[in-house]
Design an enzyme around this catalytic site. Structure first.
Site, PDB file in Angstrom:
ATOM      1  N   GLN A  31       4.287  -5.439  -4.931  1.00  0.00           N
ATOM      2  CA  GLN A  31       2.988  -6.105  -5.115  1.00  0.00           C
ATOM      3  C   GLN A  31       1.852  -5.399  -4.369  1.00  0.00           C
ATOM      4  O   GLN A  31       0.687  -5.555  -4.744  1.00  0.00           O
ATOM      5  CB  GLN A  31       3.067  -7.569  -4.679  1.00  0.00           C
ATOM      6  N   HIS A  33       1.443  -2.049  -4.166  1.00  0.00           N
ATOM      7  CA  HIS A  33       0.962  -1.055  -5.132  1.00  0.00           C
ATOM      8  C   HIS A  33       0.184  -1.731  -6.264  1.00  0.00           C
ATOM      9  O   HIS A  33      -0.853  -1.241  -6.709  1.00  0.00           O
ATOM     10  CB  HIS A  33       2.137  -0.310  -5.768  1.00  0.00           C
ATOM     11  N   ASP A 146      -1.513   1.956   5.139  1.00  0.00           N
ATOM     12  CA  ASP A 146      -1.397   3.299   5.715  1.00  0.00           C
ATOM     13  C   ASP A 146      -2.775   3.714   6.236  1.00  0.00           C
ATOM     14  O   ASP A 146      -3.486   4.510   5.616  1.00  0.00           O
ATOM     15  CB  ASP A 146      -0.869   4.264   4.650  1.00  0.00           C
ATOM     16  N   GLN A 149      -3.745   7.347   6.843  1.00  0.00           N
ATOM     17  CA  GLN A 149      -3.868   8.051   5.554  1.00  0.00           C
ATOM     18  C   GLN A 149      -5.256   7.842   4.949  1.00  0.00           C
ATOM     19  O   GLN A 149      -5.855   8.774   4.397  1.00  0.00           O
ATOM     20  CB  GLN A 149      -2.789   7.536   4.604  1.00  0.00           C
ATOM     21  N   SER A 182       8.002  -0.005   0.388  1.00  0.00           N
ATOM     22  CA  SER A 182       9.218   0.430  -0.316  1.00  0.00           C
ATOM     23  C   SER A 182      10.367   0.569   0.666  1.00  0.00           C
ATOM     24  O   SER A 182      11.532   0.412   0.305  1.00  0.00           O
ATOM     25  CB  SER A 182       8.973   1.768  -1.012  1.00  0.00           C
TER      26      SER A 182
HETATM   27  P1  AMP Z   1       3.409   4.722  -1.188  1.00  0.00           P
HETATM   28  O1  AMP Z   1       4.100   4.578  -2.502  1.00  0.00           O
HETATM   29  O2  AMP Z   1       4.132   4.102  -0.044  1.00  0.00           O
HETATM   30  O3  AMP Z   1       2.947   6.145  -0.924  1.00  0.00           O
HETATM   31  O4  AMP Z   1       2.062   3.876  -1.314  1.00  0.00           O
HETATM   32  C1  AMP Z   1       1.132   4.133  -2.346  1.00  0.00           C
HETATM   33  C2  AMP Z   1      -0.156   3.422  -2.020  1.00  0.00           C
HETATM   34  O5  AMP Z   1       0.091   2.010  -1.935  1.00  0.00           O
HETATM   35  C3  AMP Z   1      -0.752   3.838  -0.672  1.00  0.00           C
HETATM   36  O6  AMP Z   1      -2.164   3.923  -0.798  1.00  0.00           O
HETATM   37  C4  AMP Z   1      -0.328   2.723   0.230  1.00  0.00           C
HETATM   38  O7  AMP Z   1      -1.193   2.545   1.341  1.00  0.00           O
HETATM   39  C5  AMP Z   1      -0.415   1.531  -0.712  1.00  0.00           C
HETATM   40  N1  AMP Z   1       0.399   0.420  -0.195  1.00  0.00           N
HETATM   41  C6  AMP Z   1       1.696   0.468   0.205  1.00  0.00           C
HETATM   42  N2  AMP Z   1       2.089  -0.736   0.683  1.00  0.00           N
HETATM   43  C7  AMP Z   1       1.013  -1.556   0.593  1.00  0.00           C
HETATM   44  C8  AMP Z   1       0.771  -2.934   0.918  1.00  0.00           C
HETATM   45  N3  AMP Z   1       1.724  -3.700   1.453  1.00  0.00           N
HETATM   46  N4  AMP Z   1      -0.459  -3.442   0.689  1.00  0.00           N
HETATM   47  C9  AMP Z   1      -1.438  -2.659   0.157  1.00  0.00           C
HETATM   48  N5  AMP Z   1      -1.271  -1.367  -0.179  1.00  0.00           N
HETATM   49  C10 AMP Z   1      -0.069  -0.818   0.032  1.00  0.00           C
END
Ligand code: AMP
Length: 281
Positions: A31, A33, A146, A149, A182
């Protein structure tokens, strides 16, 4: 929804759209993403998502090989979310033989995730720059989850004059406060029950800030003491930093502060953060 695997295919499909929102991910979608995708859908007439577990942002002893993957499920979720284009390149497509150019921000490597994970932000900045060049988004969406990031990407966009608007989306949490990630699937039942301690530590410090506390070391001690109450949690860092430079603070001033934590539960390392608004913001 079109699913594209090569840069050439993606460029051809992208040409059908003018304004495009973009959400880069490593897949195994949740959720968090989808909140990024939903915001992109609200703000842009077309939306692209990439799924790429980027090897260059993982250290040699990190979880690249076992990072969770489920492309079929991801595609079902993205289709339901109304996404137009999905880019799923292979590692060879992104890093063909002879690849040799990287985007480096030396300052990012000195603090927080950069200091804890050497080379991580070189990998992040490089892949995000490549994806921006391939996707050519109008706006790109990143999660506050993040936090460093978001700082690195914004600085790269500024420094390299990349023609994209960066949008930051609030962290999506489980009902008990655990930030969706994840990597949460790595937690066993006992660790999962302990994991909301990150959120409790951040919230407790944020309450002290709201009550007037401005001494950064006091807020670090507050977070440390909450984390110490959870025997399975081993803190990696406990930070109260300037929200833009990410340098550790003595006192919190008009710009506010970023509270951030990295905590190990055995082999599983979780991060979370909380932005304290300053009087100046
Ligand atoms: P990742 O697949 O972990 O590289 O995350 C892809 C994007 O989704 C990044 O911009 C993350 O910061 C964002 N993201 C991951 N987890 C969350 C979360 N719990 N709430 C909001 N955005 C998230």
């Amino acid at each position: 929804m079109k699913v594209l695997h090569t840069v050439a295919e993606f460029r051809q499909a992208r040409a059908a759209f003018d304004v495009l929102g973009f959400v880069p991910t490593m897949g195994y979608l949740h959720q968090g993403h989808l909140a990024l995708v939903e915001q992109a859908r609200r703000e842009c007439p077309a939306v692209a998502v990439s799924i790429f577990v980027n090897p260059t942002q993982f250290g040699p002893n990190e979880d690249y090989a076992r990072y969770p993957r489920d492309t079929d499920r991801d595609l079902t979720l993205l289709e339901a979310a109304g996404v137009d284009l999905v880019f799923i390149p292979s590692v060879e497509e992104m890093y063909p033989p002879g690849f040799g150019t990287y985007v480096i921000q030396p300052a990012a490597d000195e603090v927080l995730e950069g200091a804890a994970r050497p080379g991580h932000f070189r990998g992040v900045a490089t892949v995000v720059c490549k994806l921006f060049n391939i996707v050519q988004p109008t706006k790109s969406y990143f999660g506050q989850k993040d936090a460093q990031q978001t700082v690195v990407v914004r600085q790269m966009v500024r420094d390299l004059n990349l023609p994209v608007e960066i949008v930051i989306v609030s962290t999506v949490r489980e009902p008990d406060g655990l930030a969706l990630s994840s990597r949460n699937v790595y937690l066993n039942a006992e660790q999962r029950a302990a994991a909301p301690v990150l959120y409790r530590a951040l919230r407790t410090a944020a309450e002290r800030y709201a009550a007037g506390e401005r001494d950064a070391e006091t807020l670090r001690a507050v977070m440390r003491s909450v984390l110490t109450g959870e025997p399975l949690a081993r803190p990696d860092y406990i930070s109260v930093a300037h929200p833009l430079t990410l340098r550790e603070l003595d006192r919190i001033g008009a710009d506010g502060a970023l509270l951030s934590l990295a905590v190990r539960f055995d082999q599983v390392r979780l991060i979370d953060n909380w932005l304290l608004e300053g009087e100046g913001t």
